[in-house]
Design an enzyme around this catalytic site. Structure first.
Site, PDB file in Angstrom:
ATOM      1  N   LYS A  61       0.836  -1.200   0.000  1.00 54.64           N
ATOM      2  CA  LYS A  61       0.000   0.000   0.000  1.00 54.64           C
ATOM      3  C   LYS A  61       0.875   1.256   0.000  1.00 54.64           C
ATOM      4  O   LYS A  61       0.906   2.011   0.982  1.00 54.64           O
ATOM      5  CB  LYS A  61      -0.943  -0.017   1.204  1.00 54.64           C
ATOM      6  CG  LYS A  61      -2.069  -1.039   1.041  1.00 54.64           C
ATOM      7  CD  LYS A  61      -3.006  -1.067   2.220  1.00 54.64           C
ATOM      8  CE  LYS A  61      -3.951   0.094   2.253  1.00 54.64           C
ATOM      9  NZ  LYS A  61      -5.030   0.024   1.256  1.00 54.64           N
TER      10      LYS A  61
HETATM   11  N1  PMP Z   1      -6.708  -3.536  -3.350  1.00 54.93           N
HETATM   12  C1  PMP Z   1      -6.465  -2.251  -3.075  1.00 54.93           C
HETATM   13  C2  PMP Z   1      -5.925  -1.379  -4.142  1.00 54.93           C
HETATM   14  C3  PMP Z   1      -6.724  -1.743  -1.792  1.00 54.93           C
HETATM   15  O1  PMP Z   1      -6.470  -0.452  -1.505  1.00 54.93           O
HETATM   16  C4  PMP Z   1      -7.265  -2.597  -0.815  1.00 54.93           C
HETATM   17  C5  PMP Z   1      -7.594  -2.063   0.549  1.00 54.93           C
HETATM   18  N2  PMP Z   1      -6.509  -2.139   1.413  1.00 54.93           N
HETATM   19  C6  PMP Z   1      -7.485  -3.943  -1.146  1.00 54.93           C
HETATM   20  C7  PMP Z   1      -7.199  -4.377  -2.428  1.00 54.93           C
HETATM   21  C8  PMP Z   1      -7.926  -4.921  -0.106  1.00 54.93           C
HETATM   22  O2  PMP Z   1      -6.826  -5.170   0.744  1.00 54.93           O
HETATM   23  P1  PMP Z   1      -7.020  -5.628   2.245  1.00 54.93           P
HETATM   24  O3  PMP Z   1      -7.899  -6.816   2.200  1.00 54.93           O
HETATM   25  O4  PMP Z   1      -5.668  -5.986   2.726  1.00 54.93           O
HETATM   26  O5  PMP Z   1      -7.649  -4.500   2.964  1.00 54.93           O
END
Ligand code: PMP
Length: 307
Positions: A155
């Site tokens: 992220k």
């Molecule tokens: N893809 C993106 C681009 C995101 O920003 C997120 C949110 N964090 C997700 C997928 C889902 O990731 P996670 O399950 O780790 O929150």
């Protein structure tokens, strides 16, 4: 919904107004930061909050710092203590979205790797309407950033210039959300969620080399579909036109949770209503994250029990 009044800045509890960075810091100039979004689920029966898969989120934050070559000044325990202390200082007793950002501070030039700051905050965030009602989404005209340019698997703040452009385009066109394709034209992910589709009794999701975030909810959904629903999950390359043939689809993320996808590019999936597999995944997910079942205890970190 306003952010909770107290935040954590480098391990110190500070009022929201004092949690600031300089306009010439590396994060502002170059987007040099990584962040996390987690959820803390309030369980009224137990009178406690459970942070979902805390360790995995912290590990991804560290991995992101490593990719961005930010100095590894915070270990996992420090990051965990900072987050938990912030929740307790606010006395939060409702379901919240938790945010952590590790960022390049100072006002040095492009190749600086420190000083590094860490902030944690919380925003009250009950389950969104889209979980029940579902969403109508569009395929983006923006290609997903590629791993040989930016690191989609973590992220990184700068990645979200891409997500934001795609999201804004979809909203302009009256869609609820957006599905991005890789530069090669294969299905990647949403602007804040990972994509799943159901076809002929099996569940399919883009593999981690489809320029997606290494999502913790995606990993959770794969586990629950296999273990609790007894269905196969295939992590693979998916084509745009195969999505149109899906019997049902959903997307998932810590913030989004599990949302049914009702249509893509105005083509209804299945009968255009949330599908049976999607509903079953939602039930399994909420039972686990809210602590209504006993299994997967390591995924729920109690905030107040150990205070
Ligand atoms: N893809 C993106 C681009 C995101 O920003 C997120 C949110 N964090 C997700 C997928 C889902 O990731 P996670 O399950 O780790 O929150």
């Amino acid at each position: 919904m306003p952010t909770a009044p107290l935040m954590s800045l480098n391990g110190r509890i500070v009022p929201y107004e004092q949690c600031t960075v300089h306009a010439f810091s590396g994060v502002v100039k170059y987007g040099a930061a990584v962040f996390e979004g987690l959820r803390g689920y309030w369980n009224p029966d137990r009178g406690d909050m459970y942070v979902f898969r805390l360790r995995e989120h912290l590990e991804r934050l560290r991995y992101g710092m490593r990719i961005l070559r930010l100095d590894p000044v915070f270990d996992l325990d420090f990051m965990e203590r900072s987050l938990i202390a912030m929740i307790r200082a606010n006395g939060l007793r409702e379901t919240v979205h938790l945010r952590m950002i590790a960022y390049l501070d100072g006002d040095d030039e492009l190749a600086a790797t420190g000083p590094v700051g860490l902030v944690c905050g919380a925003v009250p965030r009950p389950r969104g309407r889209a979980v029940e009602e579902g969403v109508h989404i569009a395929v983006s005209t923006y290609a997903r950033i590629a791993d040989n340019a930016l690191p989609p698997r973590v992220k990184a703040t700068a990645n979200y210039v891409n997500n934001r452009a795609a999201e804004l385009e979809a909203r302009r066109n009256q869609y609820d959300g957006v599905l991005m394709l890789t530069a090669q034209g294969k299905v990647s992910e949403g602007s804040g969620a990972c994509f799943f589709m159901v076809r002929n009794g099996a569940v399919h999701t883009p593999d981690v080399s489809s320029d997606i975030l290494e999502s913790i909810t995606r990993d959770t959904a794969i586990e629950l579909v296999r273990r609790k629903l007894g269905l196969p999950v295939h992590e693979r390359t998916i084509d745009r036109h195969e999505v149109y043939a899906a019997d049902e689809a959903f997307w998932c993320g810590s913030g989004y949770e599990i949302q049914p996808i009702l249509s893509v590019d105005r083509l209804a999936l299945g009968d255009g209503r949330p599908g049976a597999v999607t509903r079953a995944v939602q039930k399994a997910y909420f039972d686990v994250v809210e602590g209504r079942v006993e299994d997967y205890p390591a995924w729920r970190s109690a905030v107040y029990a150990n205070a």
